[in-house]
Design an enzyme around this catalytic site. Structure first.
Site, mmCIF file in Angstrom:
data_model
loop_
_atom_site.group_PDB
_atom_site.id
_atom_site.type_symbol
_atom_site.label_atom_id
_atom_site.label_comp_id
_atom_site.label_asym_id
_atom_site.label_seq_id
_atom_site.Cartn_x
_atom_site.Cartn_y
_atom_site.Cartn_z
ATOM 1 N N HIS A 1 15.731 30.438 88.874
ATOM 2 C CA HIS A 1 16.479 29.226 89.162
ATOM 3 C C HIS A 1 15.671 28.004 88.764
ATOM 4 C CE1 HIS A 1 19.720 27.035 91.006
ATOM 5 N NE2 HIS A 1 18.854 26.304 91.669
ATOM 6 N N ARG B 1 36.334 36.421 63.195
ATOM 7 C CA ARG B 1 36.913 37.768 63.231
ATOM 8 C C ARG B 1 35.861 38.790 63.677
ATOM 9 N NH1 ARG B 1 41.192 39.928 61.228
ATOM 10 N NH2 ARG B 1 41.745 38.162 59.921
ATOM 11 N N ASP C 1 21.769 44.167 53.603
ATOM 12 C CA ASP C 1 23.171 43.825 53.345
ATOM 13 C C ASP C 1 23.827 44.703 52.283
ATOM 14 O OD1 ASP C 1 22.563 41.851 55.124
ATOM 15 O OD2 ASP C 1 23.361 40.202 53.937
ATOM 16 N N GLU D 1 25.468 42.578 58.556
ATOM 17 C CA GLU D 1 24.720 41.782 57.578
ATOM 18 C C GLU D 1 23.797 40.835 58.350
ATOM 19 O OE1 GLU D 1 27.678 39.823 55.194
ATOM 20 O OE2 GLU D 1 28.269 41.652 54.191
ATOM 21 N N ARG E 1 42.032 30.487 57.476
ATOM 22 C CA ARG E 1 43.278 31.088 56.953
ATOM 23 C C ARG E 1 43.941 32.005 57.981
ATOM 24 N NH1 ARG E 1 41.707 35.841 52.601
ATOM 25 N NH2 ARG E 1 40.466 37.087 54.041
ATOM 26 N N GLY F 1 32.405 34.838 52.978
ATOM 27 C CA GLY F 1 31.792 36.166 52.957
ATOM 28 C C GLY F 1 30.754 36.278 51.853
ATOM 29 N N LYS G 1 29.080 48.124 47.935
ATOM 30 C CA LYS G 1 28.000 48.451 48.871
ATOM 31 C C LYS G 1 27.663 49.941 48.802
ATOM 32 C CE LYS G 1 28.413 44.650 52.033
ATOM 33 N NZ LYS G 1 28.104 44.278 53.409
ATOM 34 N N ALA H 1 36.039 31.002 58.300
ATOM 35 C CA ALA H 1 36.040 30.740 59.736
ATOM 36 C C ALA H 1 35.081 31.644 60.479
ATOM 37 C CB ALA H 1 37.447 30.909 60.281
ATOM 38 N N SER H 2 34.057 32.115 59.770
ATOM 39 C CA SER H 2 33.111 32.969 60.461
ATOM 40 C C SER H 2 31.785 32.239 60.671
ATOM 41 C CB SER H 2 32.963 34.277 59.692
ATOM 42 O OG SER H 2 32.494 35.260 60.569
HETATM 43 P P1 NDP Z 1 32.090 36.732 57.015
HETATM 44 O O1 NDP Z 1 32.273 37.852 56.072
HETATM 45 O O2 NDP Z 1 31.548 37.006 58.365
HETATM 46 O O3 NDP Z 1 33.468 35.914 57.179
HETATM 47 C C1 NDP Z 1 34.178 35.443 56.086
HETATM 48 C C2 NDP Z 1 35.135 34.338 56.505
HETATM 49 O O4 NDP Z 1 35.776 33.821 55.341
HETATM 50 C C3 NDP Z 1 36.227 34.845 57.424
HETATM 51 O O5 NDP Z 1 36.580 33.811 58.328
HETATM 52 C C4 NDP Z 1 37.383 35.127 56.434
HETATM 53 O O6 NDP Z 1 38.660 34.980 57.006
HETATM 54 C C5 NDP Z 1 37.172 34.007 55.428
HETATM 55 N N1 NDP Z 1 37.688 34.341 54.108
HETATM 56 C C6 NDP Z 1 37.409 35.448 53.365
HETATM 57 N N2 NDP Z 1 38.065 35.400 52.191
HETATM 58 C C7 NDP Z 1 38.769 34.240 52.202
HETATM 59 C C8 NDP Z 1 39.656 33.635 51.288
HETATM 60 N N3 NDP Z 1 39.957 34.203 50.113
HETATM 61 N N4 NDP Z 1 40.202 32.446 51.625
HETATM 62 C C9 NDP Z 1 39.927 31.852 52.801
HETATM 63 N N5 NDP Z 1 39.092 32.384 53.708
HETATM 64 C C10 NDP Z 1 38.533 33.569 53.412
HETATM 65 O O7 NDP Z 1 31.205 35.736 56.186
HETATM 66 P P2 NDP Z 1 30.149 34.593 56.424
HETATM 67 O O8 NDP Z 1 30.066 34.012 55.066
HETATM 68 O O9 NDP Z 1 30.486 33.670 57.538
HETATM 69 O O10 NDP Z 1 28.816 35.356 56.848
HETATM 70 C C11 NDP Z 1 28.274 36.435 56.069
HETATM 71 C C12 NDP Z 1 27.359 37.271 56.914
HETATM 72 O O11 NDP Z 1 26.173 36.563 57.189
HETATM 73 C C13 NDP Z 1 27.969 37.637 58.263
HETATM 74 O O12 NDP Z 1 28.386 38.975 58.255
HETATM 75 C C14 NDP Z 1 26.877 37.406 59.261
HETATM 76 O O13 NDP Z 1 26.502 38.624 59.870
HETATM 77 C C15 NDP Z 1 25.704 36.845 58.470
HETATM 78 N N6 NDP Z 1 25.233 35.608 59.136
HETATM 79 C C16 NDP Z 1 24.609 35.669 60.348
HETATM 80 C C17 NDP Z 1 24.187 34.522 60.976
HETATM 81 C C18 NDP Z 1 23.553 34.589 62.311
HETATM 82 O O14 NDP Z 1 23.079 35.635 62.706
HETATM 83 N N7 NDP Z 1 23.577 33.497 63.078
HETATM 84 C C19 NDP Z 1 24.374 33.205 60.360
HETATM 85 C C20 NDP Z 1 25.079 33.240 59.136
HETATM 86 C C21 NDP Z 1 25.474 34.414 58.556
HETATM 87 P P3 NDP Z 1 39.503 36.245 57.570
HETATM 88 O O15 NDP Z 1 39.026 36.496 58.958
HETATM 89 O O16 NDP Z 1 40.902 35.733 57.499
HETATM 90 O O17 NDP Z 1 39.248 37.398 56.630
#
Ligand code: NDP
Length: 431
Positions: free
Chosen positions: A406, A156, A260, A267, A151, A219, A242, A128-129
């Site tokens: 504007h 977040r 990263d 990241e 989840r 992630g 890391k 959900a990110s």
């Molecule tokens: P993030 O680490 O930001 O988020 C991971 C997501 O996956 C969270 O919603 C987390 O939920 C969920 N998750 C983790 N483990 C599980 C699991 N076992 N089961 C179900 N859900 C899970 O990862 P992303 O992959 O979205 O992005 C990685 C990085 O890439 C980010 O840190 C971002 O900075 C970078 N990025 C930047 C972009 C931009 O600048 N526009 C575009 C794309 C990526 P929970 O909150 O519950 O832990």
């Protein structure tokens, strides 16, 4: 792909503006080919730039033999050994897979979507990110039936109120959301469908559903495992692999890291680039500027984009106390969205008051702006310039003293006057 989605949505705008446009649907293959061509030309450009700057480029897998020696293994298995006075680790990260049955066999990641040869069809995005919501957003806009499995909470670390606004907007515009849902097994079915067993994280019940494509966006992990860092004495955080650093220097003074692989850092590609440039200037050109990881602006490229700098509302309150935090807000609609039509289920294609501006100030510090949040079109473009102002320590009075352009969405930040505390309605009724 986000741009492809945005263009699709603009078809409807164009009609309202009088253009005779016919939407004959979207060609996934054409888009993927264009993207791959672009990536190919970027890679070619980087290699040419390296050559022009006298850098030797070696396509090989590196691992440490000792703190000054590396083995470089080429595709054909040939190993070249090299030594260096200084070594920079910038190997980045790769998307993680879920550790559940069938994940690796049945699912793809965001790295694969850009080269996916066939259209994804009915898709589940897990996570959900940034990546999950961005991917779900453009797939919905391209016309695919798309569901996001969350989840816990969306986005977040970002402002909670805004994260929910984004999910609400996406939901109204066709993306489906499964809340409190954790996929726990995947299985390939006849005909290529993927059966997904999902557990409800609140009630514990399980149910099954089917998709054509499952994209994991749960992630990314730093790819330090194969580097044999132990041979060089470089310490890693055992929890995530890391590398903890002080000003990009590892615990071994001639070994550096950016990007990263850094522990406790954002990241984001531009962060890695800026840190690398500053580091190299410090080492070789007598520079003294250190990378500042605070007030890093960022944008989430969901269908309604979200740009932010600094603190979320909850972090500001936690840091300065409720009584010291003033929140200015405004809901609005960009002028270019003024022509409109009704989409599905009675939802306006361009909703009134879907865009949002929020400034968070610290009353105890003469209303210094500590949080900037913008939801609306062109968020990256709107946010970037304000990042300069905030790095310079801008206060609310500096925003107020700036003349707006504007009619833009960005000018909203120069006329913010309604505070959340006042309880006054911050939506717009007129122009
Ligand atoms: P993030 O680490 O930001 O988020 C991971 C997501 O996956 C969270 O919603 C987390 O939920 C969920 N998750 C983790 N483990 C599980 C699991 N076992 N089961 C179900 N859900 C899970 O990862 P992303 O992959 O979205 O992005 C990685 C990085 O890439 C980010 O840190 C971002 O900075 C970078 N990025 C930047 C972009 C931009 O600048 N526009 C575009 C794309 C990526 P929970 O909150 O519950 O832990």
């Amino acid at each position: 792909m986000h741009q492809a989605g945005i263009l699709g949505e603009s078809f409807s705008d164009a009609k309202e503006y009088g253009w005779h446009v016919r939407n004959d649907g979207h060609n996934w293959n054409k888009m993927v080919t264009s993207i791959q061509d672009h990536i190919g030309s970027l890679n070619f450009g980087y290699r040419t730039a390296l050559r022009d700057n006298g850098v030797t480029y070696l396509n090989a897998f590196g691992s440490f033999i000792d703190a000054h020696t590396l083995a470089a293994t080429k595709k054909n298995g040939k190993i070249e050994t090299m030594t260096a006075n200084r070594i920079l680790i910038a190997v980045g990260g790769r998307p993680s897979y879920l550790d559940v049955p069938g994940a690796e066999e049945c699912c793809i990641t965001s790295d694969d979507i850009f080269s996916l040869p066939e259209a994804p069809g009915r898709t589940l995005c897990v996570g959900a990110s940034y990546i999950s919501l961005e991917t779900a957003g453009f797939l919905t806009a391209l016309g695919y039936d798309t569901t996001v499995a969350i989840r816990s909470i969306p986005l977040r670390g970002f402002d909670t109120e805004i994260a929910e606004k984004i999910v609400g907007y996406m939901e109204r515009h066709g993306t489906k959301f499964m809340r409190d849902s954790q996929p726990c097994a995947f299985e390939k079915r006849a005909g290529g469908k993927i059966a997904v067993k999902v557990k409800n994280t609140v009630f514990g019940n399980e149910f099954e559903t089917e998709f054509d494509t499952v994209i994991l966006a749960v992630g990314r992990h730093a790819v330090t495992a194969g580097l044999n860092l132990g041979a060089a004495g470089v310490r890693v955080n055992p929890r995530n692999g890391k590398i903890p650093c002080v000003d990009e220097v590892t615990n071994i003074s001639h070994i550096y890291a950016v990007g990263d692989v850094l522990d406790m850092r954002q990241e984001l590609t531009p962060v890695a680039i800026k840190a690398g440039v500053n580091l190299v200037n410090r080492i070789f050109s007598g520079g003294s500027i250190k990378m500042d990881y605070d007030l890093v602006p960022t944008t989430v490229f969901t269908p309604i984009e979200y740009g932010c700098i600094g603190m979320s509302e909850e972090l500001a309150i936690e840091t300065f106390g409720d009584e010291n935090v003033e929140i200015y807000q405004s809901y609005f609609k960009p002028l270019e969205w003024a022509v409109n039509h009704v989409e599905h289920d009675g939802v306006a294609h361009r909703e009134d008051n879907a865009c949002y501006a929020k400034l968070i100030t610290n009353l105890a510090d003469d209303e210094r702006v500590v949080g900037f949040h913008y939801v609306g079109p062109n968020a990256g473009e709107v946010t970037q310039g304000y990042a300069v102002a905030m790095k310079m320590g801008a206060k609310k009075s500096d925003f107020d003293g700036t003349v707006g352009i504007h009619p833009t969405v960005s000018e909203e930040f120069t006329i913010l006057s309604i505070t959340k505390r006042s309880g006054v309605d911050a939506t717009k009724r007129g122009c």
